[in-house]
Scaffold this motif. Structure first.
Motif, PDB file in Angstrom:
ATOM      1  N   ASN A  45       1.031  -1.224  -0.049  1.00 56.71           N
ATOM      2  CA  ASN A  45      -0.042  -0.159   0.029  1.00 56.71           C
ATOM      3  C   ASN A  45       0.828   1.315  -0.006  1.00 56.71           C
ATOM      4  OD1 ASN A  45      -2.487   1.714   0.193  1.00 56.71           O
ATOM      5  ND2 ASN A  45      -1.635   1.750   2.439  1.00 56.71           N
ATOM      6  N   GLY A  46       1.992   1.378   0.745  1.00 55.12           N
ATOM      7  CA  GLY A  46       2.747   2.374   0.839  1.00 55.12           C
ATOM      8  C   GLY A  46       3.529   2.546  -0.347  1.00 55.12           C
ATOM      9  N   VAL A  49       0.922   4.351  -2.948  1.00 56.43           N
ATOM     10  CA  VAL A  49       0.748   5.548  -2.701  1.00 56.43           C
ATOM     11  C   VAL A  49       1.899   6.265  -2.993  1.00 56.43           C
ATOM     12  CG1 VAL A  49       0.532   7.067  -0.846  1.00 56.43           C
ATOM     13  CG2 VAL A  49      -0.884   5.145  -0.668  1.00 56.43           C
ATOM     14  N   GLU A  50       3.282   6.069  -2.812  1.00 57.13           N
ATOM     15  CA  GLU A  50       4.315   6.792  -3.340  1.00 57.13           C
ATOM     16  C   GLU A  50       4.415   6.620  -4.858  1.00 57.13           C
ATOM     17  OE1 GLU A  50       8.028   8.484  -4.320  1.00 57.13           O
ATOM     18  OE2 GLU A  50       6.693   8.716  -2.408  1.00 57.13           O
ATOM     19  N   GLN A  82      -3.770   0.303  -5.624  1.00 58.61           N
ATOM     20  CA  GLN A  82      -3.662   0.842  -4.065  1.00 58.61           C
ATOM     21  C   GLN A  82      -5.011   0.344  -3.569  1.00 58.61           C
ATOM     22  OE1 GLN A  82      -5.473   3.678  -2.895  1.00 58.61           O
ATOM     23  NE2 GLN A  82      -4.524   2.936  -0.841  1.00 58.61           N
ATOM     24  N   ASN A  86      -4.797  -2.113  -0.294  1.00 56.72           N
ATOM     25  CA  ASN A  86      -5.297  -1.506   0.922  1.00 56.72           C
ATOM     26  C   ASN A  86      -6.632  -2.151   1.391  1.00 56.72           C
ATOM     27  OD1 ASN A  86      -4.407   0.076   3.237  1.00 56.72           O
ATOM     28  ND2 ASN A  86      -5.689   1.725   2.308  1.00 56.72           N
ATOM     29  N   SER A 201       9.143   5.161   1.272  1.00 59.00           N
ATOM     30  CA  SER A 201       7.579   5.002   0.669  1.00 59.00           C
ATOM     31  C   SER A 201       7.021   4.254   2.055  1.00 59.00           C
ATOM     32  CB  SER A 201       7.457   3.916  -0.399  1.00 59.00           C
ATOM     33  OG  SER A 201       8.181   4.404  -1.613  1.00 59.00           O
ATOM     34  N   GLN A 205       4.142   6.529   4.248  1.00 60.11           N
ATOM     35  CA  GLN A 205       2.659   5.839   4.282  1.00 60.11           C
ATOM     36  C   GLN A 205       2.418   5.822   5.711  1.00 60.11           C
ATOM     37  OE1 GLN A 205       0.234   5.722   2.679  1.00 60.11           O
ATOM     38  NE2 GLN A 205      -1.282   4.806   4.253  1.00 60.11           N
ATOM     39  N   ASN A 208       1.606   9.418   6.799  1.00 58.66           N
ATOM     40  CA  ASN A 208       0.262   9.741   6.273  1.00 58.66           C
ATOM     41  C   ASN A 208      -0.603   9.050   7.301  1.00 58.66           C
ATOM     42  OD1 ASN A 208       1.622  11.165   4.545  1.00 58.66           O
ATOM     43  ND2 ASN A 208       1.490   9.478   2.726  1.00 58.66           N
TER      44      ASN A 208
END
Length: 401
Positions: A45-46, A49-50, A82, A86, A201, A205, A208
């Motif tokens: 997921n990280g 997102v990156e 993603q 996630n 990354s 996340q 975030n």
């Protein structure tokens, strides 16, 4: 058998779009899934997102409409990836339970990278950071016991020890001392570039996540602990992102991002224990192979070099989630009292560090210390979960306040 993603062909981009039914994946079982399956989910997921945010930033600096359109097409697929990744996380898990899983990722992924990193300076950066994530896990474990009346070892399944690391309040440093020297893009080993991008990354996340979930709690100590550790995660992102050579062109950075996604999806496909999740890793790998091919074409056209000049000719050994207890205990016994000064590390507090400590503490104990005291008062004992004997540094806790 070697696997060179630059020579492989994946699913054509115009066949990668998925409908709602395909995106509606079954989440993992929170009670029976391998904790490291959850760690792989959180990691990817990280990474996704990156990839999405990097593509947005690149588009904002790109005047070429055709390139922007291609980035938008790939980015939409990355956004679908993603969501699938996630959404594998189970909705029944509490935010705090997921937080503990995030810190297990930070501990065991960073420890593994530190063990595998060939560059001594980069290795030190990962060793330094992992002792702080190790302590974050311990602080959240206290909060978990106090609020949800459960032990964190249930979440990490005893694969990762839950005990004090470098005390969290000592992680607050002057921001200028969080900036490291970057690797040299012309001489760094390809695996070093992948390591730096992966940990940056993952930490980004985590930052975030804490920024967004922290205020959703009603308990004052929970809100305050997320606030404190969220600020430290900002420090960690600064720490890790500064390792990446800023001299890399946009095209080279795009290439590295796509190559790293192929590396990680391939790694997790090779090591995944859950067949349904393994199938997702395999599908996403075949999508990323096409994304990499497109990035390689852009790199050749705009950077004027062959991708083989900057990427490894074959994927390195798979990234592996595994216990790192002995390695972490060795670090605890030798590096627990490290802090940073400039781009290096020292074992004694210095003027900037002490000023930052005084300014941020404001004469009060920080949430990371109060959560331990409140849990101790409530349970009647200090939270401990050690599987291999006493703490490697005994009673040393670096209590300087």
């Amino acid at each position: 058998m070697t696997f060179n993603p630059l020579q492989e062909r994946g699913i054509p981009l115009d066949r990668q779009l998925r409908n709602w039914q395909e995106l509606n994946v079954m989440p993992i079982d929170p009670d029976h899934a391998d904790p490291y399956t959850r760690c792989r989910v959180i990691t990817m997921n990280g990474i996704e997102v990156e990839a999405i945010m990097f593509s947005h930033h690149m588009a904002r600096h790109c005047p070429d409409l055709e390139v922007k359109r291609q980035l938008a097409q790939v980015r939409y697929i990355e956004a679908q990836q993603q969501k699938v990744v996630n959404w594998l996380l189970p909705g029944v898990a509490s935010v705090l339970e997921t937080t503990i899983a995030y810190e297990q990722v930070a501990v065991d992924l960073t420890a593994w990278v530190a063990r595998m990193e060939p560059d001594p300076y980069l290795m030190q950066a990962y060793q330094f950071g992992v002792l702080e994530d190790f302590d974050h896990l311990y602080r959240y474990a206290n909060l978990f016991e106090m609020i949800e009346h459960r032990k964190a070892e249930k979440i990490v399944d005893n694969l990762t020890e839950v005990m004090p690391g470098r005390p969290t309040y000592l992680h607050h440093r002057n921001p200028i001392d969080n900036v490291r020297e970057p690797y040299d893009k012309s001489t760094a080993a390809p695996i070093s570039k992948l390591h730096a991008l992966t940990i940056m990354s993952a930490e980004q996340q985590t930052m975030n996540f804490y920024m967004n979930v922290g205020p959703t709690y009603m308990e004052p100590i929970a809100r305050q602990l997320y606030q404190e550790i969220g600020l430290i995660e900002e420090e960690h992102v600064t720490h890790y992102e500064s390792l990446v050579d800023p001299g890399e062109s946009w095209w080279e950075m795009l290439l590295n991002h796509e190559y790293n996604e192929c590396y990680l999806y391939h790694s997790f496909m090779e090591t995944e224990s859950d067949p349904k999740v393994k199938a997702i890793w395999e599908l996403h790998l075949n999508m990323e192979l096409e994304h990499l091919r497109l990035a390689a074409e852009l790199f050749k056209r705009h950077d004027g070099r062959d991708p083989e000049q900057v990427c490894a000719p074959a994927l390195p050994a798979p990234v592996t989630f595994e216990p790192n207890k002995a390695y972490l205990r060795e670090l605890l016994s030798t590096q627990i009292d490290f802090t940073t000064l400039g781009t290096g590390y020292v074992q004694d507090a210095h003027e900037r560090f002490e000023k930052m400590q005084n300014d941020i503490m404001g004469g009060e104990k920080p949430p990371s210390e109060r959560v331990m005291q409140e849990n101790r008062d409530k349970s009647g004992e200090e939270y401990r979960m050690e599987t291999e004997g006493p703490h490697p540094v005994g009673s040393l806790r670096l209590d300087r306040h």
